[in-house]
Scaffold this motif. Sequence first.
Motif, mmCIF file in Angstrom:
data_model
loop_
_atom_site.group_PDB
_atom_site.id
_atom_site.type_symbol
_atom_site.label_atom_id
_atom_site.label_comp_id
_atom_site.label_asym_id
_atom_site.label_seq_id
_atom_site.Cartn_x
_atom_site.Cartn_y
_atom_site.Cartn_z
ATOM 1 N N ALA A 291 35.345 53.273 19.361
ATOM 2 C CA ALA A 291 36.082 53.939 18.284
ATOM 3 C C ALA A 291 37.583 53.712 18.419
ATOM 4 O O ALA A 291 38.279 53.491 17.420
ATOM 5 N N LEU A 292 38.088 53.761 19.648
ATOM 6 C CA LEU A 292 39.521 53.560 19.865
ATOM 7 C C LEU A 292 39.940 52.108 19.642
ATOM 8 O O LEU A 292 41.058 51.837 19.200
ATOM 9 N N LEU A 293 39.063 51.164 19.955
ATOM 10 C CA LEU A 293 39.393 49.743 19.834
ATOM 11 C C LEU A 293 39.155 49.164 18.438
ATOM 12 O O LEU A 293 39.603 48.055 18.147
ATOM 13 N N LYS A 294 38.473 49.913 17.583
ATOM 14 C CA LYS A 294 38.205 49.418 16.230
ATOM 15 C C LYS A 294 39.531 49.181 15.509
ATOM 16 O O LYS A 294 40.409 50.046 15.501
ATOM 17 N N PRO A 295 39.700 48.003 14.888
ATOM 18 C CA PRO A 295 40.967 47.709 14.210
ATOM 19 C C PRO A 295 41.211 48.626 13.005
ATOM 20 O O PRO A 295 40.267 49.088 12.362
ATOM 21 N N ALA A 296 42.481 48.850 12.727
ATOM 22 C CA ALA A 296 42.875 49.661 11.570
ATOM 23 C C ALA A 296 42.742 48.826 10.293
ATOM 24 O O ALA A 296 42.901 47.607 10.325
ATOM 25 N N PRO A 297 42.469 49.488 9.162
ATOM 26 C CA PRO A 297 42.420 48.748 7.890
ATOM 27 C C PRO A 297 43.833 48.374 7.446
ATOM 28 O O PRO A 297 44.818 48.948 7.907
ATOM 29 N N THR A 298 43.906 47.404 6.554
ATOM 30 C CA THR A 298 45.213 47.033 6.011
ATOM 31 C C THR A 298 45.440 47.758 4.694
ATOM 32 O O THR A 298 44.491 48.162 4.012
ATOM 33 N N LEU B 97 35.195 64.526 17.398
ATOM 34 C CA LEU B 97 36.409 64.904 16.685
ATOM 35 C C LEU B 97 36.830 63.803 15.730
ATOM 36 O O LEU B 97 36.768 62.619 16.068
ATOM 37 N N LYS B 98 37.250 64.205 14.539
ATOM 38 C CA LYS B 98 37.847 63.256 13.609
ATOM 39 C C LYS B 98 39.352 63.367 13.778
ATOM 40 O O LYS B 98 39.930 64.442 13.586
ATOM 41 N N LEU B 99 39.964 62.265 14.167
ATOM 42 C CA LEU B 99 41.392 62.224 14.434
ATOM 43 C C LEU B 99 42.037 61.162 13.559
ATOM 44 O O LEU B 99 41.461 60.091 13.347
ATOM 45 N N LYS B 100 43.219 61.468 13.041
ATOM 46 C CA LYS B 100 43.964 60.499 12.242
ATOM 47 C C LYS B 100 45.003 59.824 13.124
ATOM 48 O O LYS B 100 45.658 60.484 13.929
ATOM 49 N N GLU B 101 45.148 58.532 12.947
ATOM 50 C CA GLU B 101 46.236 57.785 13.575
ATOM 51 C C GLU B 101 47.146 57.337 12.429
ATOM 52 O O GLU B 101 46.860 56.354 11.744
ATOM 53 N N PRO B 102 48.234 58.097 12.185
ATOM 54 C CA PRO B 102 49.082 57.812 11.021
ATOM 55 C C PRO B 102 49.678 56.401 11.012
ATOM 56 O O PRO B 102 49.787 55.785 9.963
ATOM 57 N N ASN B 103 50.054 55.902 12.188
ATOM 58 C CA ASN B 103 50.650 54.572 12.268
ATOM 59 C C ASN B 103 50.036 53.818 13.454
ATOM 60 O O ASN B 103 50.472 53.982 14.591
ATOM 61 N N PRO B 104 49.037 52.980 13.195
ATOM 62 C CA PRO B 104 48.374 52.252 14.278
ATOM 63 C C PRO B 104 49.291 51.309 15.069
ATOM 64 O O PRO B 104 48.926 50.861 16.146
ATOM 65 N N ARG B 105 50.461 51.008 14.563
ATOM 66 C CA ARG B 105 51.408 50.168 15.310
ATOM 67 C C ARG B 105 52.285 51.003 16.254
ATOM 68 O O ARG B 105 52.958 50.455 17.109
ATOM 69 N N ASP B 106 52.244 52.322 16.083
ATOM 70 C CA ASP B 106 53.070 53.201 16.920
ATOM 71 C C ASP B 106 52.275 53.629 18.160
ATOM 72 O O ASP B 106 51.833 54.759 18.288
ATOM 73 N N ARG B 107 52.090 52.667 19.056
ATOM 74 C CA ARG B 107 51.363 52.908 20.308
ATOM 75 C C ARG B 107 52.215 52.430 21.464
ATOM 76 O O ARG B 107 53.040 51.538 21.312
ATOM 77 N N GLU B 108 51.963 53.030 22.604
ATOM 78 C CA GLU B 108 52.605 52.546 23.830
ATOM 79 C C GLU B 108 51.561 51.769 24.610
ATOM 80 O O GLU B 108 50.376 52.076 24.560
ATOM 81 N N PHE B 109 52.033 50.761 25.323
ATOM 82 C CA PHE B 109 51.145 49.961 26.160
ATOM 83 C C PHE B 109 51.478 50.196 27.612
ATOM 84 O O PHE B 109 52.656 50.210 27.992
#
Length: 145
Positions: free
Chosen positions: A34-41, A132-144
């Motif tokens: 679920a975490l690795l699934k790509p975000a839609p465009t 849990l259903k969680l929203k990720e508002p900005n999939p590019r706003d991640r830390e590595f």
Amino acid sequence: MVIFYKKSMKGQAYINNQDISKWGASFAKGAYEALLKPAPTKENVRNESRIEDGVREDTSNIRLSERTISLPFWIVGTSEDDYLAKYEDFLDEIASGVIVLKVPALKKVYKLIYSDCSSYGHYNRTKGKIILKLKEPNPRDREFL
């Protein structure tokens, strides 16, 4: 005689800088997927003119849309009272605002917002599975990590 050792769940993930094992929690099957699934465009800019065949679609500036993640957790307590206390504390933390989810195995930190619980089930009130259903508002706003 076969002996099974329970793998320690310490350090599996952190919510707001707290190890999820604090709440007796661990990821259930499907969490990493679920975490690795790509975000839609987001939808591309399109121009459909009556004087041309087909459509023109601008793909020069592709942007990601927000995504919804269904994240499954197990919560385990040593007794009914322990389980219920951990469960309530876990829900309080999840609903407190922005969730900063650090997942060392994926080397990523996600910024999520709780939106809903899509499934819940418990077993003798000492173990429960919650999705849990969680929203990720900005999939590019991640830390590595």
